[in-house]
Scaffold this motif. Structure first.
Motif, PDB file in Angstrom:
ATOM      1  N   MET A 175      52.284  16.870 -71.501  1.00  0.00           N
ATOM      2  CA  MET A 175      51.218  17.624 -72.024  1.00  0.00           C
ATOM      3  C   MET A 175      50.383  18.263 -71.184  1.00  0.00           C
ATOM      4  SD  MET A 175      49.205  15.534 -74.817  1.00  0.00           S
ATOM      5  CE  MET A 175      48.674  14.507 -73.533  1.00  0.00           C
ATOM      6  N   LEU A 176      50.524  18.342 -69.850  1.00  0.00           N
ATOM      7  CA  LEU A 176      50.140  18.452 -68.533  1.00  0.00           C
ATOM      8  C   LEU A 176      51.087  19.744 -68.114  1.00  0.00           C
ATOM      9  CD1 LEU A 176      48.034  18.596 -65.874  1.00  0.00           C
ATOM     10  CD2 LEU A 176      49.568  17.218 -64.942  1.00  0.00           C
ATOM     11  N   ALA A 177      51.953  19.575 -68.355  1.00  0.00           N
ATOM     12  CA  ALA A 177      53.288  20.391 -67.894  1.00  0.00           C
ATOM     13  C   ALA A 177      53.378  21.344 -69.085  1.00  0.00           C
ATOM     14  CB  ALA A 177      54.649  20.196 -67.658  1.00  0.00           C
ATOM     15  N   ALA A 178      53.018  21.321 -69.960  1.00  0.00           N
ATOM     16  CA  ALA A 178      53.091  22.446 -71.330  1.00  0.00           C
ATOM     17  C   ALA A 178      51.711  22.990 -71.558  1.00  0.00           C
ATOM     18  CB  ALA A 178      53.184  21.369 -72.555  1.00  0.00           C
ATOM     19  N   GLY A 179      50.871  22.951 -70.201  1.00  0.00           N
ATOM     20  CA  GLY A 179      49.017  23.468 -70.512  1.00  0.00           C
ATOM     21  C   GLY A 179      48.616  23.042 -71.095  1.00  0.00           C
ATOM     22  N   LEU A 180      48.820  21.963 -71.875  1.00  0.00           N
ATOM     23  CA  LEU A 180      47.749  21.355 -73.108  1.00  0.00           C
ATOM     24  C   LEU A 180      46.146  20.786 -71.936  1.00  0.00           C
ATOM     25  CD1 LEU A 180      49.962  20.345 -75.629  1.00  0.00           C
ATOM     26  CD2 LEU A 180      49.179  22.265 -75.689  1.00  0.00           C
ATOM     27  N   ILE A 181      47.018  19.968 -71.316  1.00  0.00           N
ATOM     28  CA  ILE A 181      45.791  19.608 -70.418  1.00  0.00           C
ATOM     29  C   ILE A 181      45.244  20.128 -69.232  1.00  0.00           C
ATOM     30  CG2 ILE A 181      45.571  17.237 -71.982  1.00  0.00           C
ATOM     31  CD1 ILE A 181      46.593  16.039 -69.753  1.00  0.00           C
ATOM     32  N   SER A 182      44.093  19.713 -68.312  1.00  0.00           N
ATOM     33  CA  SER A 182      44.647  20.356 -67.290  1.00  0.00           C
ATOM     34  C   SER A 182      44.138  18.745 -66.340  1.00  0.00           C
ATOM     35  CB  SER A 182      43.370  20.925 -66.709  1.00  0.00           C
ATOM     36  OG  SER A 182      42.271  20.626 -67.313  1.00  0.00           O
ATOM     37  N   ARG A 183      43.809  18.587 -64.401  1.00  0.00           N
ATOM     38  CA  ARG A 183      44.280  17.039 -64.141  1.00  0.00           C
ATOM     39  C   ARG A 183      43.213  18.045 -62.774  1.00  0.00           C
ATOM     40  NH1 ARG A 183      46.100  14.387 -60.213  1.00  0.00           N
ATOM     41  NH2 ARG A 183      46.556  12.087 -60.350  1.00  0.00           N
ATOM     42  N   ARG A 184      41.925  16.959 -62.313  1.00  0.00           N
ATOM     43  CA  ARG A 184      40.922  17.194 -61.510  1.00  0.00           C
ATOM     44  C   ARG A 184      40.895  16.321 -60.957  1.00  0.00           C
ATOM     45  NH1 ARG A 184      35.773  17.058 -63.000  1.00  0.00           N
ATOM     46  NH2 ARG A 184      35.466  17.411 -64.379  1.00  0.00           N
ATOM     47  N   GLU A 185      41.553  15.985 -59.494  1.00  0.00           N
ATOM     48  CA  GLU A 185      40.549  15.441 -58.701  1.00  0.00           C
ATOM     49  C   GLU A 185      38.818  15.008 -59.148  1.00  0.00           C
ATOM     50  OE1 GLU A 185      42.428  12.963 -57.326  1.00  0.00           O
ATOM     51  OE2 GLU A 185      44.177  13.554 -57.801  1.00  0.00           O
ATOM     52  N   GLY A 186      39.109  13.331 -59.106  1.00  0.00           N
ATOM     53  CA  GLY A 186      36.938  13.435 -59.605  1.00  0.00           C
ATOM     54  C   GLY A 186      36.471  13.662 -57.771  1.00  0.00           C
ATOM     55  N   ALA A 187      35.178  13.666 -57.836  1.00  0.00           N
ATOM     56  CA  ALA A 187      34.428  13.020 -56.392  1.00  0.00           C
ATOM     57  C   ALA A 187      33.763  12.138 -56.654  1.00  0.00           C
ATOM     58  CB  ALA A 187      33.608  14.787 -55.463  1.00  0.00           C
ATOM     59  N   GLY A 188      32.724  11.969 -55.105  1.00  0.00           N
ATOM     60  CA  GLY A 188      31.374  10.900 -55.314  1.00  0.00           C
ATOM     61  C   GLY A 188      31.860   9.581 -55.010  1.00  0.00           C
ATOM     62  N   VAL A 189      31.465   8.611 -55.225  1.00  0.00           N
ATOM     63  CA  VAL A 189      31.405   7.306 -55.124  1.00  0.00           C
ATOM     64  C   VAL A 189      32.648   6.811 -55.704  1.00  0.00           C
ATOM     65  CG1 VAL A 189      29.997   4.580 -54.556  1.00  0.00           C
ATOM     66  CG2 VAL A 189      28.576   7.302 -54.730  1.00  0.00           C
ATOM     67  N   SER A 190      32.670   6.727 -57.078  1.00  0.00           N
ATOM     68  CA  SER A 190      34.033   6.577 -57.233  1.00  0.00           C
ATOM     69  C   SER A 190      34.865   7.397 -57.581  1.00  0.00           C
ATOM     70  CB  SER A 190      33.714   5.444 -58.601  1.00  0.00           C
ATOM     71  OG  SER A 190      34.239   5.274 -59.185  1.00  0.00           O
ATOM     72  N   THR A 250      42.596  22.525 -72.045  1.00  0.00           N
ATOM     73  CA  THR A 250      42.688  23.470 -71.915  1.00  0.00           C
ATOM     74  C   THR A 250      42.669  24.164 -73.053  1.00  0.00           C
ATOM     75  OG1 THR A 250      44.954  23.871 -72.077  1.00  0.00           O
ATOM     76  CG2 THR A 250      44.717  23.282 -70.155  1.00  0.00           C
ATOM     77  N   PRO A 251      42.450  25.346 -73.351  1.00  0.00           N
ATOM     78  CA  PRO A 251      41.885  26.033 -74.509  1.00  0.00           C
ATOM     79  C   PRO A 251      43.293  26.109 -75.410  1.00  0.00           C
ATOM     80  CG  PRO A 251      41.215  27.985 -72.712  1.00  0.00           C
ATOM     81  CD  PRO A 251      41.116  26.822 -72.050  1.00  0.00           C
ATOM     82  N   LEU A 252      44.885  26.298 -74.550  1.00  0.00           N
ATOM     83  CA  LEU A 252      45.811  25.919 -75.438  1.00  0.00           C
ATOM     84  C   LEU A 252      45.511  24.878 -76.239  1.00  0.00           C
ATOM     85  CD1 LEU A 252      48.122  26.686 -76.386  1.00  0.00           C
ATOM     86  CD2 LEU A 252      49.538  25.916 -74.327  1.00  0.00           C
ATOM     87  N   GLY A 253      45.160  23.717 -75.227  1.00  0.00           N
ATOM     88  CA  GLY A 253      45.478  21.827 -76.026  1.00  0.00           C
ATOM     89  C   GLY A 253      44.118  22.443 -77.113  1.00  0.00           C
TER      90      GLY A 253
END
Length: 58
Positions: A1-16, A24-27
């Protein structure tokens, strides 16, 4: 789904730190179109399917 552009992935920040996945809009268009139609079909016709290892949700 990521490769198809249906979802986006981002690294979280912070203590955990972790990974955050979002539609995504397409998703969103896939969810609101074909997936909603499939859910409606399953609610209407799920009882016609042969018994198996699955459950039709209300």
């Amino acid at each position: 789904m990521l490769a198809a552009g249906l979802i986006s992935r981002r690294e979280g920040a912070g203590v955990s730190p972790g990974v955050v996945y979002e539609l995504t809009p397409l998703g969103h268009s896939f969810h609101d179109g074909p997936l909603r139609a499939l859910a409606t079909w399953a609610q209407r016709h799920g009882h016609e399917l042969p018994a198996g290892d699955y459950q039709v949700l209300p």
